[in-house]
Every structure is written in structure tokens, then in C-alpha cells.
Design a protein around this motif. Structure first.
Motif, PDB file in Angstrom:
ATOM      1  N   LEU A   7     -13.584  -4.517   8.644  1.00  8.13           N
ATOM      2  CA  LEU A   7     -12.209  -4.099   8.882  1.00  8.13           C
ATOM      3  C   LEU A   7     -12.197  -3.311  10.182  1.00  8.13           C
ATOM      4  O   LEU A   7     -12.897  -2.304  10.298  1.00  8.13           O
ATOM      5  N   GLU A  12      -9.777  -1.413  12.911  1.00 10.26           N
ATOM      6  CA  GLU A  12      -8.451  -0.873  13.216  1.00 10.26           C
ATOM      7  C   GLU A  12      -8.267  -0.639  14.713  1.00 10.26           C
ATOM      8  O   GLU A  12      -9.237  -0.417  15.436  1.00 10.26           O
ATOM      9  N   CYS A  51      -5.017  -3.983  12.006  1.00  7.35           N
ATOM     10  CA  CYS A  51      -6.346  -4.103  11.410  1.00  7.35           C
ATOM     11  C   CYS A  51      -6.679  -5.585  11.313  1.00  7.35           C
ATOM     12  O   CYS A  51      -5.882  -6.361  10.779  1.00  7.35           O
ATOM     13  N   MET A  99      -3.928  -4.850   0.045  1.00 10.16           N
ATOM     14  CA  MET A  99      -4.582  -4.030   1.069  1.00 10.16           C
ATOM     15  C   MET A  99      -3.851  -2.707   1.230  1.00 10.16           C
ATOM     16  O   MET A  99      -2.667  -2.581   0.880  1.00 10.16           O
ATOM     17  N   TRP A 122      -3.509   1.231   3.596  1.00  8.90           N
ATOM     18  CA  TRP A 122      -3.838   2.163   4.670  1.00  8.90           C
ATOM     19  C   TRP A 122      -4.061   3.527   4.013  1.00  8.90           C
ATOM     20  O   TRP A 122      -3.299   3.933   3.133  1.00  8.90           O
ATOM     21  N   ASP A 138       0.390   0.666   0.586  1.00  5.44           N
ATOM     22  CA  ASP A 138      -0.298  -0.566   0.256  1.00  5.44           C
ATOM     23  C   ASP A 138       0.664  -1.714   0.084  1.00  5.44           C
ATOM     24  O   ASP A 138       1.885  -1.522  -0.028  1.00  5.44           O
ATOM     25  N   ILE A 140       4.352  -0.980   5.974  1.00  8.52           N
ATOM     26  CA  ILE A 140       3.132  -1.783   5.959  1.00  8.52           C
ATOM     27  C   ILE A 140       3.522  -3.256   5.920  1.00  8.52           C
ATOM     28  O   ILE A 140       4.512  -3.627   5.261  1.00  8.52           O
ATOM     29  N   ARG A 159       1.721  -7.551   6.698  1.00  7.70           N
ATOM     30  CA  ARG A 159       0.490  -8.322   6.876  1.00  7.70           C
ATOM     31  C   ARG A 159       0.812  -9.725   7.372  1.00  7.70           C
ATOM     32  O   ARG A 159       1.911 -10.238   7.155  1.00  7.70           O
ATOM     33  N   LEU A 163      -3.542  -6.812   9.122  1.00 11.71           N
ATOM     34  CA  LEU A 163      -2.744  -5.813   8.410  1.00 11.71           C
ATOM     35  C   LEU A 163      -2.140  -4.881   9.463  1.00 11.71           C
ATOM     36  O   LEU A 163      -2.793  -4.580  10.467  1.00 11.71           O
ATOM     37  N   TYR A 178      -7.240   4.565   8.365  1.00  5.16           N
ATOM     38  CA  TYR A 178      -8.172   3.508   7.987  1.00  5.16           C
ATOM     39  C   TYR A 178      -7.453   2.388   7.266  1.00  5.16           C
ATOM     40  O   TYR A 178      -6.590   2.643   6.399  1.00  5.16           O
ATOM     41  N   CYS A 179      -7.859   1.194   7.576  1.00  4.78           N
ATOM     42  CA  CYS A 179      -7.473   0.011   6.820  1.00  4.78           C
ATOM     43  C   CYS A 179      -8.463  -0.075   5.657  1.00  4.78           C
ATOM     44  O   CYS A 179      -9.674   0.102   5.849  1.00  4.78           O
ATOM     45  N   ARG A 181     -13.525   0.544   3.694  1.00  2.00           N
ATOM     46  CA  ARG A 181     -12.582   0.759   4.785  1.00  2.00           C
ATOM     47  C   ARG A 181     -13.254   0.540   6.124  1.00  2.00           C
ATOM     48  O   ARG A 181     -14.484   0.422   6.191  1.00  2.00           O
TER      49      ARG A 181
END
Length: 115
Positions: A4, A6, A22, A34, A36, A50, A70, A72, A79, A95-96, A105
Motif C-alpha cells: 500500500l 500513499e 493510495c 478499505m 484510512w 472506510d 473516501i 475508490r 483508494l 495511512y491507507c 497499512r
């Protein structure tokens, strides 16, 4: 191997916006929800948002609801986190993650909100 990565962090003034990205690899991204998460200096990891595997459902804590979005793109294994109306309290490493606890992550991207 799960990876992953970012990007998109930086320094922004209060009230400003940033968009984090991400890129995921090493697993079937389109089948997993997924998240954050973030970690401010001296504080524990905090769940930020999420999204369900297909993107139909999103969830936020009160601290980010109405300001963060968020999303995707399963075709690109990516993401995103759109952050608006940023506050100094949003300063953290973002962090993803595959889970709200951040057990899996990426390396993170620094977001600093400061005038």
C-alpha cells in the motif's frame, strides 16, 4: 506481498483541502473494504474513514464526517481521501489500511495543517 503506497500529503493552511491517494497491490483489492487511518504525534492510531469493497457504502467517525470523503477506483486498485475544511487537529501521518486498526497499512503520508 501486500503493498500500500500513499501519496498526496503536504502542508496546507487551516480551511484548505488535500486529496490523498493510495495504490494497492499484492491482493485482490476489489474484494476488500478499505480504510484510512491516521496518527498524530504522541497519539494512538485513529480511524478516519472506510469504504465497502465496491464503494457503495462509506463510514466516518464524527471527527471527519462532513469534511472528508473516501472513494475508490477498483479498475486502478486505488483508494482516495478528499479532505476539506482542514483543521490543525487533522495534522498527522495518514495511512491507507486494510482494517480500522491499521494492522496492515502503508508507509503513510504526512499532512500538516498550519498557518
Amino acid at each position: 506481498e501486500v503493498r500500500l503506497v500513499e501519496s498526496g500529503g503536504g502542508v496546507v493552511q487551516p480551511g484548505g483541502s488535500l486529496r490523498l491517494s493510495c495504490v494497492a497491490s499484492g491482493f485482490d483489492f476489489s474484494t476488500l473494504a478499505m480504510c484510512w487511518v491516521r496518527q498524530a504525534p504522541g497519539k494512538p492510531l485513529e480511524w478516519v474513514a472506510d469504504i465497502s469493497s465496491r464503494g457503495a457504502a462509506t463510514y466516518y467517525p464524527e471527527s471527519t464526517k462532513g469534511r472528508f470523503t473516501i472513494s475508490r477506483d477498483n479498475a486502478k486498485n486505488m483508494l482516495f481521501l478528499q479532505m476539506n475544511s482542514l483543521k490543525s487537529d487533522d495534522t498527522a501521518i495518514y495511512y491507507c489500511a486494510q482494517d480500522r486498526d491499521g494492522l496492515v497499512r502503508g508507509q503513510g503520508t504526512q499532512v500538516t495543517v498550519s498557518s
